[in-house]
Structures are given as C-alpha cells and as structure tokens.
Motif scaffolding. Structure first.
Motif, mmCIF file in Angstrom:
data_model
loop_
_atom_site.group_PDB
_atom_site.id
_atom_site.type_symbol
_atom_site.label_atom_id
_atom_site.label_comp_id
_atom_site.label_asym_id
_atom_site.label_seq_id
_atom_site.Cartn_x
_atom_site.Cartn_y
_atom_site.Cartn_z
ATOM 1 N N MET A 117 -10.093 8.462 -5.325
ATOM 2 C CA MET A 117 -11.329 8.267 -4.603
ATOM 3 C C MET A 117 -12.272 9.403 -4.961
ATOM 4 O O MET A 117 -11.876 10.389 -5.535
ATOM 5 C CB MET A 117 -11.068 8.206 -3.110
ATOM 6 C CG MET A 117 -10.090 7.095 -2.747
ATOM 7 S SD MET A 117 -10.272 6.407 -1.116
ATOM 8 C CE MET A 117 -11.825 5.611 -1.189
ATOM 9 N N GLY A 118 -13.506 9.274 -4.592
ATOM 10 C CA GLY A 118 -14.497 10.289 -4.926
ATOM 11 C C GLY A 118 -14.369 11.518 -4.051
ATOM 12 O O GLY A 118 -13.521 11.610 -3.171
ATOM 13 N N ALA A 119 -15.236 12.494 -4.311
ATOM 14 C CA ALA A 119 -15.234 13.733 -3.539
ATOM 15 C C ALA A 119 -15.454 13.433 -2.065
ATOM 16 O O ALA A 119 -16.253 12.581 -1.701
ATOM 17 C CB ALA A 119 -16.316 14.659 -4.066
ATOM 18 N N ASN A 120 -14.684 14.135 -1.226
ATOM 19 C CA ASN A 120 -14.815 14.017 0.226
ATOM 20 C C ASN A 120 -14.464 12.633 0.755
ATOM 21 O O ASN A 120 -14.856 12.292 1.859
ATOM 22 C CB ASN A 120 -16.227 14.402 0.677
ATOM 23 C CG ASN A 120 -16.564 15.832 0.305
ATOM 24 O OD1 ASN A 120 -15.724 16.713 0.368
ATOM 25 N ND2 ASN A 120 -17.799 16.048 -0.108
ATOM 26 N N VAL B 97 -1.591 15.359 -3.223
ATOM 27 C CA VAL B 97 -0.534 15.224 -4.227
ATOM 28 C C VAL B 97 -0.909 14.135 -5.240
ATOM 29 O O VAL B 97 -0.784 14.325 -6.459
ATOM 30 C CB VAL B 97 0.826 14.914 -3.564
ATOM 31 C CG1 VAL B 97 1.865 14.489 -4.591
ATOM 32 C CG2 VAL B 97 1.309 16.116 -2.778
ATOM 33 N N GLN B 98 -1.379 12.989 -4.751
ATOM 34 C CA GLN B 98 -1.744 11.891 -5.650
ATOM 35 C C GLN B 98 -2.919 12.282 -6.544
ATOM 36 O O GLN B 98 -2.892 12.025 -7.754
ATOM 37 C CB GLN B 98 -2.091 10.642 -4.852
ATOM 38 C CG GLN B 98 -2.405 9.461 -5.757
ATOM 39 C CD GLN B 98 -2.636 8.181 -4.981
ATOM 40 O OE1 GLN B 98 -2.887 8.208 -3.780
ATOM 41 N NE2 GLN B 98 -2.558 7.062 -5.656
ATOM 42 N N THR B 99 -3.933 12.918 -5.985
ATOM 43 C CA THR B 99 -5.092 13.329 -6.765
ATOM 44 C C THR B 99 -4.686 14.300 -7.870
ATOM 45 O O THR B 99 -5.119 14.168 -9.022
ATOM 46 C CB THR B 99 -6.160 13.970 -5.852
ATOM 47 O OG1 THR B 99 -6.580 12.987 -4.891
ATOM 48 C CG2 THR B 99 -7.360 14.443 -6.648
ATOM 49 N N GLU B 100 -3.842 15.254 -7.540
ATOM 50 C CA GLU B 100 -3.385 16.223 -8.552
ATOM 51 C C GLU B 100 -2.556 15.535 -9.632
ATOM 52 O O GLU B 100 -2.663 15.884 -10.812
ATOM 53 C CB GLU B 100 -2.596 17.359 -7.884
ATOM 54 C CG GLU B 100 -3.452 18.264 -7.022
ATOM 55 C CD GLU B 100 -4.653 18.855 -7.765
ATOM 56 O OE1 GLU B 100 -4.484 19.300 -8.927
ATOM 57 O OE2 GLU B 100 -5.756 18.852 -7.207
ATOM 58 N N ALA B 101 -1.746 14.573 -9.255
ATOM 59 C CA ALA B 101 -0.954 13.843 -10.247
ATOM 60 C C ALA B 101 -1.866 13.090 -11.214
ATOM 61 O O ALA B 101 -1.642 13.105 -12.431
ATOM 62 C CB ALA B 101 0.004 12.876 -9.553
ATOM 63 N N TYR B 102 -2.899 12.441 -10.690
ATOM 64 C CA TYR B 102 -3.849 11.736 -11.563
ATOM 65 C C TYR B 102 -4.596 12.707 -12.466
ATOM 66 O O TYR B 102 -4.868 12.404 -13.625
ATOM 67 C CB TYR B 102 -4.850 10.919 -10.742
ATOM 68 C CG TYR B 102 -4.278 9.626 -10.207
ATOM 69 C CD1 TYR B 102 -3.530 8.776 -11.007
ATOM 70 C CD2 TYR B 102 -4.497 9.243 -8.895
ATOM 71 C CE1 TYR B 102 -3.005 7.592 -10.524
ATOM 72 C CE2 TYR B 102 -3.979 8.060 -8.395
ATOM 73 C CZ TYR B 102 -3.237 7.241 -9.218
ATOM 74 O OH TYR B 102 -2.731 6.068 -8.742
ATOM 75 N N ARG B 103 -4.927 13.868 -11.975
ATOM 76 C CA ARG B 103 -5.641 14.859 -12.793
ATOM 77 C C ARG B 103 -4.786 15.352 -13.957
ATOM 78 O O ARG B 103 -5.314 15.708 -15.004
ATOM 79 C CB ARG B 103 -6.088 16.030 -11.927
ATOM 80 C CG ARG B 103 -7.267 15.683 -11.057
ATOM 81 C CD ARG B 103 -7.752 16.873 -10.265
ATOM 82 N NE ARG B 103 -8.897 16.468 -9.451
ATOM 83 C CZ ARG B 103 -9.217 17.004 -8.306
ATOM 84 N NH1 ARG B 103 -8.501 18.000 -7.811
ATOM 85 N NH2 ARG B 103 -10.256 16.575 -7.625
ATOM 86 N N ARG B 104 -3.470 15.389 -13.766
ATOM 87 C CA ARG B 104 -2.578 15.837 -14.839
ATOM 88 C C ARG B 104 -2.408 14.785 -15.934
ATOM 89 O O ARG B 104 -1.996 15.099 -17.042
ATOM 90 C CB ARG B 104 -1.204 16.218 -14.269
ATOM 91 C CG ARG B 104 -1.206 17.535 -13.518
ATOM 92 C CD ARG B 104 0.209 18.002 -13.191
ATOM 93 N NE ARG B 104 0.959 17.067 -12.363
ATOM 94 C CZ ARG B 104 0.948 17.039 -11.032
ATOM 95 N NH1 ARG B 104 0.200 17.896 -10.346
ATOM 96 N NH2 ARG B 104 1.669 16.165 -10.367
#
Length: 87
Positions: free
Chosen positions: A1-4, A17-24
């Motif tokens: 999802m977007g910021a905020n 956790v999910q956001t960091e996984a997608y960033r990797r």
C-alpha cells in the motif's frame, strides 16, 4: 500500500514485515507476484460466477467474467449485438 496506508485487517507489525519483504524483492519478483495475484483474483471471480450461475457453459462464464472485469462498454465493443451475461 502507499505511504501512511495500512490495510484495516492487518496489524502494524505484520504490515511492516510484509512491506520490508516486498522491498527486498527485485522488480521482476514483484511483477511475478502481481501476475500471480491477478490470476488468483480472476480464478476466484470465475468460481463465484459459476457458483451463482451453475447453468452457464464455459463461454458464458468467461463472458460474465469479462463483463465483471471490463464493464459493459468494453464488452459490447467486440460483441455489439449480443446480450450481456450477468456476472
């Protein structure tokens, strides 16, 4: 999802956790996930159409799915004289 923005059914920790996984992931991996999710969404929608309309044959079920996904105006373009199929 977007910021905020966080899904309402997800805890802050789980979202992080999910956001960091997608960033990797690399770009190709994220695109592959998006395509798999799109396929799952279409399969789920088609299953719902078949459940609501057990008498539909394969062509009718796919036409109903196209109507659901694309809307009446786009579905009518290649099939101008045909009756729309209820999704």
């Amino acid at each position: 999802m977007g910021a905020n923005r966080r899904p309402l059914d997800t805890t802050v920790d789980a979202d992080t956790v999910q956001t960091e996984a997608y960033r990797r992931l690399g770009g190709a991996e994220r695109v592959a996930i998006a395509f798999r999710l799109g396929t799952l969404v279409r399969a789920t929608a088609l299953a719902g159409i078949r459940r609501r309309h057990p008498g539909y044959d394969e062509v009718q079920a796919r036409q109903a799915l196209r109507r659901l996904l694309l809307g009446d105006a786009l579905v009518r373009q290649p099939y101008p004289g045909e009756e729309l199929i209820d999704p």
